[in-house]
Design an enzyme around this catalytic site. Structure first.
Site, PDB file in Angstrom:
ATOM      1  N   GLY A  65       2.992  -1.285   4.301  1.00  0.00           N
ATOM      2  CA  GLY A  65       2.999   0.138   3.993  1.00  0.00           C
ATOM      3  C   GLY A  65       4.417   0.606   3.704  1.00  0.00           C
ATOM      4  O   GLY A  65       4.945   0.425   2.603  1.00  0.00           O
ATOM      5  N   GLY A  66       5.062   1.167   4.705  1.00  0.00           N
ATOM      6  CA  GLY A  66       6.389   1.780   4.537  1.00  0.00           C
ATOM      7  C   GLY A  66       7.393   0.907   3.796  1.00  0.00           C
ATOM      8  O   GLY A  66       8.092   1.380   2.886  1.00  0.00           O
ATOM      9  N   GLU A 122      -6.917   4.375   7.709  1.00  0.00           N
ATOM     10  CA  GLU A 122      -6.720   5.808   7.451  1.00  0.00           C
ATOM     11  C   GLU A 122      -7.958   6.421   6.804  1.00  0.00           C
ATOM     12  O   GLU A 122      -8.107   7.642   6.792  1.00  0.00           O
ATOM     13  CB  GLU A 122      -5.446   6.002   6.610  1.00  0.00           C
ATOM     14  CG  GLU A 122      -4.202   5.777   7.476  1.00  0.00           C
ATOM     15  CD  GLU A 122      -3.007   5.167   6.770  1.00  0.00           C
ATOM     16  OE1 GLU A 122      -2.940   5.231   5.534  1.00  0.00           O
ATOM     17  OE2 GLU A 122      -2.140   4.604   7.483  1.00  0.00           O
ATOM     18  N   GLU A 157      -5.336  -5.026  10.446  1.00  0.00           N
ATOM     19  CA  GLU A 157      -4.312  -4.008  10.661  1.00  0.00           C
ATOM     20  C   GLU A 157      -4.596  -3.266  11.959  1.00  0.00           C
ATOM     21  O   GLU A 157      -5.383  -2.305  11.972  1.00  0.00           O
ATOM     22  CB  GLU A 157      -4.299  -3.008   9.494  1.00  0.00           C
ATOM     23  CG  GLU A 157      -4.004  -3.636   8.152  1.00  0.00           C
ATOM     24  CD  GLU A 157      -3.427  -2.608   7.167  1.00  0.00           C
ATOM     25  OE1 GLU A 157      -2.332  -2.854   6.662  1.00  0.00           O
ATOM     26  OE2 GLU A 157      -4.052  -1.561   6.940  1.00  0.00           O
ATOM     27  N   HIS A 175      -9.537   0.896   4.700  1.00  0.00           N
ATOM     28  CA  HIS A 175      -8.261   1.078   5.405  1.00  0.00           C
ATOM     29  C   HIS A 175      -8.485   1.993   6.605  1.00  0.00           C
ATOM     30  O   HIS A 175      -9.294   2.917   6.551  1.00  0.00           O
ATOM     31  CB  HIS A 175      -7.210   1.681   4.460  1.00  0.00           C
ATOM     32  CG  HIS A 175      -5.841   1.607   5.055  1.00  0.00           C
ATOM     33  ND1 HIS A 175      -5.393   2.539   5.962  1.00  0.00           N
ATOM     34  CD2 HIS A 175      -4.849   0.692   4.915  1.00  0.00           C
ATOM     35  CE1 HIS A 175      -4.171   2.195   6.342  1.00  0.00           C
ATOM     36  NE2 HIS A 175      -3.815   1.082   5.726  1.00  0.00           N
ATOM     37  N   ASN A 202       0.863  -1.183   0.000  1.00  0.00           N
ATOM     38  CA  ASN A 202       0.000   0.000   0.000  1.00  0.00           C
ATOM     39  C   ASN A 202       0.900   1.234   0.000  1.00  0.00           C
ATOM     40  O   ASN A 202       1.512   1.550   1.017  1.00  0.00           O
ATOM     41  CB  ASN A 202      -0.897  -0.039   1.250  1.00  0.00           C
ATOM     42  CG  ASN A 202      -1.767   1.197   1.363  1.00  0.00           C
ATOM     43  OD1 ASN A 202      -1.810   2.036   0.451  1.00  0.00           O
ATOM     44  ND2 ASN A 202      -2.462   1.325   2.488  1.00  0.00           N
ATOM     45  N   TRP A 203       0.950   1.901  -1.138  1.00  0.00           N
ATOM     46  CA  TRP A 203       1.881   3.040  -1.272  1.00  0.00           C
ATOM     47  C   TRP A 203       1.329   4.314  -0.646  1.00  0.00           C
ATOM     48  O   TRP A 203       2.023   5.320  -0.561  1.00  0.00           O
ATOM     49  CB  TRP A 203       2.192   3.286  -2.761  1.00  0.00           C
ATOM     50  CG  TRP A 203       2.951   2.166  -3.417  1.00  0.00           C
ATOM     51  CD1 TRP A 203       3.356   0.985  -2.838  1.00  0.00           C
ATOM     52  CD2 TRP A 203       3.403   2.109  -4.778  1.00  0.00           C
ATOM     53  NE1 TRP A 203       4.024   0.203  -3.753  1.00  0.00           N
ATOM     54  CE2 TRP A 203       4.060   0.875  -4.961  1.00  0.00           C
ATOM     55  CE3 TRP A 203       3.310   2.977  -5.871  1.00  0.00           C
ATOM     56  CZ2 TRP A 203       4.636   0.481  -6.177  1.00  0.00           C
ATOM     57  CZ3 TRP A 203       3.880   2.596  -7.088  1.00  0.00           C
ATOM     58  CH2 TRP A 203       4.534   1.369  -7.233  1.00  0.00           C
ATOM     59  N   LYS A 204       0.068   4.264  -0.229  1.00  0.00           N
ATOM     60  CA  LYS A 204      -0.564   5.430   0.419  1.00  0.00           C
ATOM     61  C   LYS A 204      -0.334   6.690  -0.411  1.00  0.00           C
ATOM     62  O   LYS A 204      -0.365   6.628  -1.637  1.00  0.00           O
ATOM     63  CB  LYS A 204      -0.059   5.556   1.863  1.00  0.00           C
ATOM     64  CG  LYS A 204      -0.243   4.240   2.640  1.00  0.00           C
ATOM     65  CD  LYS A 204      -0.013   4.363   4.122  1.00  0.00           C
ATOM     66  CE  LYS A 204      -0.221   3.010   4.783  1.00  0.00           C
ATOM     67  NZ  LYS A 204      -0.142   3.033   6.246  1.00  0.00           N
ATOM     68  N   SER A 262       3.502  -2.333  10.269  1.00  0.00           N
ATOM     69  CA  SER A 262       4.948  -2.399  10.474  1.00  0.00           C
ATOM     70  C   SER A 262       5.550  -3.756  10.105  1.00  0.00           C
ATOM     71  O   SER A 262       6.458  -4.249  10.780  1.00  0.00           O
ATOM     72  CB  SER A 262       5.319  -2.012  11.913  1.00  0.00           C
ATOM     73  OG  SER A 262       4.932  -0.681  12.176  1.00  0.00           O
ATOM     74  N   GLY A 304       2.627   2.098  10.870  1.00  0.00           N
ATOM     75  CA  GLY A 304       3.582   3.193  10.752  1.00  0.00           C
ATOM     76  C   GLY A 304       4.261   3.554  12.058  1.00  0.00           C
ATOM     77  O   GLY A 304       4.886   4.601  12.173  1.00  0.00           O
TER      78      GLY A 304
HETATM   79  P1  13P Z   1       3.097   0.218   7.698  1.00  0.00           P
HETATM   80  O1  13P Z   1       3.631  -1.060   7.107  1.00  0.00           O
HETATM   81  O2  13P Z   1       3.833   1.445   7.226  1.00  0.00           O
HETATM   82  O3  13P Z   1       2.946   0.135   9.182  1.00  0.00           O
HETATM   83  O4  13P Z   1       1.607   0.408   7.104  1.00  0.00           O
HETATM   84  C1  13P Z   1       0.709  -0.643   7.222  1.00  0.00           C
HETATM   85  C2  13P Z   1      -0.494  -0.307   6.421  1.00  0.00           C
HETATM   86  O5  13P Z   1      -1.284   0.544   6.805  1.00  0.00           O
HETATM   87  C3  13P Z   1      -0.697  -1.020   5.150  1.00  0.00           C
HETATM   88  O6  13P Z   1      -1.963  -0.791   4.636  1.00  0.00           O
END
Ligand code: 13P
Length: 255
Positions: free
Chosen positions: A235-236, A98, A168, A96, A10-12, A214, A174
């Site tokens: 994510g990251g 977010e 999640e 998600h 997920n590149w957000k 994470s 994050g």
């Molecule tokens: P991180 O891997 O940066 O914690 O993000 C997880 C995430 O929200 C994937 O959708």
């Protein structure tokens, strides 16, 4: 039933046009051996979908980070399931954290998004997860089950063939803090048995439940060793081809 693992990136709201296309190309270049064993998907920002689809050359799936709750119409700023398909997407994230927590998206709204995605022939990766406050109050189970039930309102057993889940925990996103394998397994098992009760044993055995929060090359193996953890939503660490591929390789059982 053997479930084929799924690793999503997920590149957000990161990258720019050039780095997104380059990341797509780098992932495509090393994905072949891994993608033969597991499913992989990336979720770039909307404006870069076309370029990333081109860079990926069908080697892995590309998806939307969200989808509209309506098929078409006067919905400024929204992107429909058929538009995502037109851009070459075969899947989408829905719910998600977010969006649930950051933008106040409700279960009711998310159920309509799940419906639209399935009707538009997109697979759905439906996300659920509790806050730290929920967890400390002993409410994890109630919260994730409430999200699951509410977001699947009106979704049939047949529809469920198009749905995967991502657990999640918000406190792990994050933050560098990951749910331990035992914590993840406990919630994944709760989710799988809830699918069995709501739908049937076959749906429960088939549905993939991936873990997100994470996930890194250093912690992925322990998470994947859990019986009910069927992959990862990253994510990251998905913003670098090297770490994303390393996570996918570990999930696929490759050195
Ligand atoms: P991180 O891997 O940066 O914690 O993000 C997880 C995430 O929200 C994937 O959708």
């Amino acid at each position: 039933m053997d479930r084929r693992a799924l690793v999503g990136g997920n590149w957000k709201m990161h990258l720019d046009a050039a780095t997104a296309a380059a990341l797509g190309r780098d992932i495509a270049a090393s994905a072949a051996s891994v993608a033969a064993r597991i499913d992989m998907a990336i979720f770039p920002p909307y404006p870069y979908l076309g370029a990333v689809v081109e860079a990926i050359q069908g080697r892995i799936a590309v998806g939307g980070q969200d989808v509209a709750a309506e098929a078409e119409g006067a919905f400024t700023g929204q992107v429909s399931a058929s538009m995502l398909r037109d851009c070459g997407c075969t899947t989408t994230l829905v719910g998600h954290s977010e969006r649930r927590h950051g933008l106040g998206e409700t279960n009711q709204l998310l159920a309509r998004k799940v419906r639209q995605a399935i009707d538009g022939r997109l697979r759905v990766l439906l996300c659920v997860g509790e806050t730290l406050e929920d967890r400390e109050a002993g409410q994890t189970r109630e919260v994730v089950l409430g999200q699951l039930e509410g977001s699947l309102e009106g979704i049939s057993t047949d529809d469920m063939a198009m749905v995967d889940l991502a657990y999640e925990p918000i406190w792990a996103i994050g933050t560098g803090r990951t749910a331990g394998p035992a914590e993840a397994q406990e919630v994944h098992e709760v989710l799988r048995s809830a699918v069995g009760v709501r739908y049937d044993a076959r749906s429960a055995a088939r549905i993939r439940i991936v873990y997100g929060g994470s996930v890194k090359p250093s912690n992925v193996a322990d998470l994947m060793a859990c019986e009910d953890v069927d992959g990862a939503l990253v994510g990251g660490a998905s913003l670098q081809a090297g770490s994303f591929i390393e996570i996918a390789r570990a999930t696929a059982g490759l050195e």
